[in-house]
Every structure is written in C-alpha cells, then in structure tokens.
Design an enzyme around this catalytic site. Structure first.
Site, PDB file in Angstrom:
ATOM      1  N   ASP A  53       0.844  -1.198   0.000  1.00 46.42           N
ATOM      2  CA  ASP A  53       0.000   0.000   0.000  1.00 46.42           C
ATOM      3  C   ASP A  53       0.882   1.253   0.000  1.00 46.42           C
ATOM      4  O   ASP A  53       0.369   2.381  -0.025  1.00 46.42           O
ATOM      5  CB  ASP A  53      -1.035  -0.008   1.133  1.00 46.42           C
ATOM      6  CG  ASP A  53      -0.410  -0.034   2.513  1.00 46.42           C
ATOM      7  OD1 ASP A  53       0.832  -0.148   2.617  1.00 46.42           O
ATOM      8  OD2 ASP A  53      -1.168   0.052   3.506  1.00 46.42           O
ATOM      9  N   SER A  54       2.217   1.065  -0.024  1.00 49.15           N
ATOM     10  CA  SER A  54       3.125   2.175  -0.320  1.00 49.15           C
ATOM     11  C   SER A  54       2.803   2.742  -1.704  1.00 49.15           C
ATOM     12  O   SER A  54       3.254   3.831  -2.057  1.00 49.15           O
ATOM     13  CB  SER A  54       4.583   1.709  -0.263  1.00 49.15           C
ATOM     14  OG  SER A  54       4.766   0.504  -0.986  1.00 49.15           O
ATOM     15  N   ASP A  91      -1.250  -6.123  -0.379  1.00 46.32           N
ATOM     16  CA  ASP A  91      -1.346  -5.479   0.928  1.00 46.32           C
ATOM     17  C   ASP A  91      -2.805  -5.099   1.181  1.00 46.32           C
ATOM     18  O   ASP A  91      -3.437  -4.449   0.337  1.00 46.32           O
ATOM     19  CB  ASP A  91      -0.503  -4.189   0.883  1.00 46.32           C
ATOM     20  CG  ASP A  91       0.297  -3.978   2.128  1.00 46.32           C
ATOM     21  OD1 ASP A  91       0.101  -4.720   3.113  1.00 46.32           O
ATOM     22  OD2 ASP A  91       1.145  -3.059   2.115  1.00 46.32           O
ATOM     23  N   LYS A 142      -1.235  -9.382   2.843  1.00 47.48           N
ATOM     24  CA  LYS A 142      -0.450  -8.953   4.001  1.00 47.48           C
ATOM     25  C   LYS A 142      -1.306  -8.055   4.878  1.00 47.48           C
ATOM     26  O   LYS A 142      -2.061  -7.227   4.349  1.00 47.48           O
ATOM     27  CB  LYS A 142       0.811  -8.187   3.558  1.00 47.48           C
ATOM     28  CG  LYS A 142       1.616  -7.625   4.733  1.00 47.48           C
ATOM     29  CD  LYS A 142       2.976  -7.104   4.316  1.00 47.48           C
ATOM     30  CE  LYS A 142       2.996  -5.699   3.782  1.00 47.48           C
ATOM     31  NZ  LYS A 142       2.479  -4.669   4.692  1.00 47.48           N
ATOM     32  N   GLU A 157      -1.166  -5.657   8.675  1.00 50.84           N
ATOM     33  CA  GLU A 157      -0.285  -5.079   9.694  1.00 50.84           C
ATOM     34  C   GLU A 157      -0.787  -5.420  11.093  1.00 50.84           C
ATOM     35  O   GLU A 157      -1.991  -5.404  11.352  1.00 50.84           O
ATOM     36  CB  GLU A 157      -0.234  -3.543   9.536  1.00 50.84           C
ATOM     37  CG  GLU A 157       0.465  -3.111   8.262  1.00 50.84           C
ATOM     38  CD  GLU A 157       0.660  -1.591   8.160  1.00 50.84           C
ATOM     39  OE1 GLU A 157       0.406  -0.865   9.146  1.00 50.84           O
ATOM     40  OE2 GLU A 157       1.064  -1.145   7.072  1.00 50.84           O
ATOM     41  N   GLU A 215       9.625  -4.453  10.039  1.00 50.13           N
ATOM     42  CA  GLU A 215      10.041  -3.147   9.504  1.00 50.13           C
ATOM     43  C   GLU A 215      10.697  -2.276  10.575  1.00 50.13           C
ATOM     44  O   GLU A 215      10.133  -2.057  11.656  1.00 50.13           O
ATOM     45  CB  GLU A 215       8.809  -2.431   8.900  1.00 50.13           C
ATOM     46  CG  GLU A 215       9.166  -1.088   8.290  1.00 50.13           C
ATOM     47  CD  GLU A 215       8.125  -0.546   7.317  1.00 50.13           C
ATOM     48  OE1 GLU A 215       7.131  -1.239   7.032  1.00 50.13           O
ATOM     49  OE2 GLU A 215       8.325   0.592   6.842  1.00 50.13           O
TER      50      GLU A 215
HETATM   51  O1  KIV Z   1       3.545  -1.111   1.596  1.00 47.89           O
HETATM   52  C1  KIV Z   1       4.691  -1.568   1.500  1.00 47.89           C
HETATM   53  O2  KIV Z   1       5.398  -1.366   0.506  1.00 47.89           O
HETATM   54  C2  KIV Z   1       5.195  -2.364   2.602  1.00 47.89           C
HETATM   55  C3  KIV Z   1       6.656  -2.691   2.583  1.00 47.89           C
HETATM   56  C4  KIV Z   1       7.416  -1.524   3.032  1.00 47.89           C
HETATM   57  C5  KIV Z   1       6.960  -3.904   3.380  1.00 47.89           C
HETATM   58  O3  KIV Z   1       4.475  -2.689   3.494  1.00 47.89           O
END
Ligand code: KIV
Length: 273
Positions: A44-45, A83, A113, A115, A182
């Site tokens: 989600d970056s 994510d 994924k 968090e 992280e």
């Molecule tokens: O969103 C993302 O790119 C991430 C990575 C930094 C692991 O969660």
C-alpha cells in the site's frame, strides 16, 4: 520455472535468503519477475509511490485490486502478495475475510499482508483456515502513522523487543506463512527471526532476517525524497528519465523529432487526373 508458493517460501527459511520487492504495475512487476524476485508485494506504499498521497491511509480496496491485477498479469514465477489497505481488515473478521478473498478471486493474488501482531491473531487464523495465505507485518506499521507520529525505529527497549517476539510467535502460531519486520534494530531482528519457524522478511532491520524487501521506487532512485538510511539505491533513474524527457521536448520544439527514420513509407497516392 514453477511459480513460488507459500510452502516454498516457508521452506526457504534457513536454506537461502528470500529476495522480495514491491511493484505496482505490469511493467515493473514483469522486470522484477524476470530478474528472479521470489516474492512481489503490491504494497500500500502505492499510496506514496504511485498515487501521490503522503501516507498509506487514503489507499482503497479498489486502488489495491486494480494494481494487484496488473502486477499479477506481469508475473510468472514470483509469489504475489497484496497489501490489505487501511480499514479493510480491522473492522471485523467478516470484512477481513471478504476483502482478502477479493484479492485472490478478482485480482489473482497468491496471498495478502496485514499489519499488526498479537492483535491480528484471530484474523490470521480465520483467513488461513479459509484458504487465504497471510504475510504478517510487525515493527513499524505505516498504517498507524497517525498514532505513531513519525516513521521511527521500533523495538528499542527490552520490553518492546519482548512484545515484538511475542507478536511474531503469535502470528506464526495463527498460521502466517511469513512476517515482514520493519525498522527494528538488527540485534532485535535477529532474536525475532530465531524465535519463529517461518521466514522473517526485513526492511530496515539488518541482515539476520531470512529475506529482505525494498520499495522498488527507492531501489531504482525514483522516489522524490532522499531514501531512508536502510535503502540501498541500485540505480538513479529519476535524473535519467528527466534527461530523456527534456531531450524529447527539445527535439519536438526544434522540429528534430520525428526524423525520416521514424516515418512510415509515404502513401504514394496517385493523382486522379
Ligand atoms: O507497503 C509496502 O510497501 C510495505 C513494505 C514496506 C513492506 O508494506
């Protein structure tokens, strides 16, 4: 080569390092896949790298589904992890199950994924029991930026380190196939890695982890801000791309592009008289 699956990723622990990258579109996913990345995360970056937000908070399910599908189309071998965006799994286990299922069913992802550590134990267990592989994420949690205040190193005290180790153990027991760790000091990351039977993928957490992940824009030198201390920039594409754009604009303005070698053959239309 046969596509990486979660069993293969799990089996890599203790045998070889797992190389992971983020990707958000077809073209870069294809290059990462061809280069041999084992796991591609549609992080989600995306919010910052691709959509121009300052945090990951505004990223929606629809954004993530759209970009995950493009990444899946660009990959043949890598395991693709989507994510789960902010509030897509926190409200209830039912919503987590419905939303995570969409990533597999509509976008073709292999896993999701989420968090959080111990707090996500039930969520990880339910998703896994229902056939949705889960990658955990502990340490610095970007979706908690509003409560954290700043992006900073986590797990610096003995108590914080113990909580991280406990989080990792609970995620592993709940069925997570791996954990992203992280921004944690390297000695603490080594303890977390040794404490669980599943791979720990580090980002800003030293070299003892079972694998590493970097945000592709940081690695390629495409990010607007200087990369964080933990990033190794393997290329410096932003100035090269800008130079190419400037050269093109200058050529167009000077009438030098297109040149005859860029033309199709002339139509040779005969006059009708
Ligand atoms: O969103 C993302 O790119 C991430 C990575 C930094 C692991 O969660």
């Amino acid at each position: 080569m046969k596509r990486w699956n979660t069993a293969k990723i799990r089996a890599a622990k203790g045998t070889h390092k797992i190389a992971c990258l983020t990707a958000y579109d077809y073209a870069l996913a294809k290059l990462a896949d061809n280069a041999g990345a084992h796991l591609i995360l549609v992080g989600d970056s995306l919010g910052m790298t691709t959509l121009g937000y300052s945090t990951t908070i505004p990223v929606t399910m629809e954004d993530m589904l759209h970009h995950t599908a493009a990444v899946v189309r660009g990959t043949q071998d890598a395991l693709v992890v989507a994510d789960m965006p902010f509030l897509s799994y926190q409200i209830s286990i039912e919503e987590a199950l419905r939303n995570s299922g969409r990533f597999l069913q509509e976008a073709g992802a292999d896993a999701v994924k989420i968090e959080g550590g111990a707090i996500r134990e039930e969520c990880v267990a339910v998703l896994t029991e229902n056939g949705i592989p889960v990658l955990g994420h502990i340490g610095l949690l970007p979706q908690s930026i509003k409560t954290l205040g700043t992006f900073k190193v986590q797990g610096k005290t003995r108590e914080a380190a113990d909580i991280l180790i406990d989080d990792a153990k609970q995620l592993a027991e709940a069925g997570a196939f791996g954990i992203v760790l992280e921004c944690v000091p390297p000695d603490i990351a080594a303890l977390v890695t040794a404490a669980v039977p599943i791979p720990v993928i580090g980002i800003g957490s030293g070299s003892a982890c079972d694998g590493q992940i970097l945000v592709v824009n940081d690695l390629l030198g495409l990010s607007e801000n200087p990369p964080a201390k933990f990033v190794k920039q393997y290329a410096s594409l932003a100035p090269q791309i800008k130079e190419a754009f400037t050269a093109y604009i200058n050529d167009v303005q000077a009438g030098e592009f297109p040149a005859p070698e860029h033309f199709y053959a002339t139509a040779q239309i005969k006059s009708s008289s």
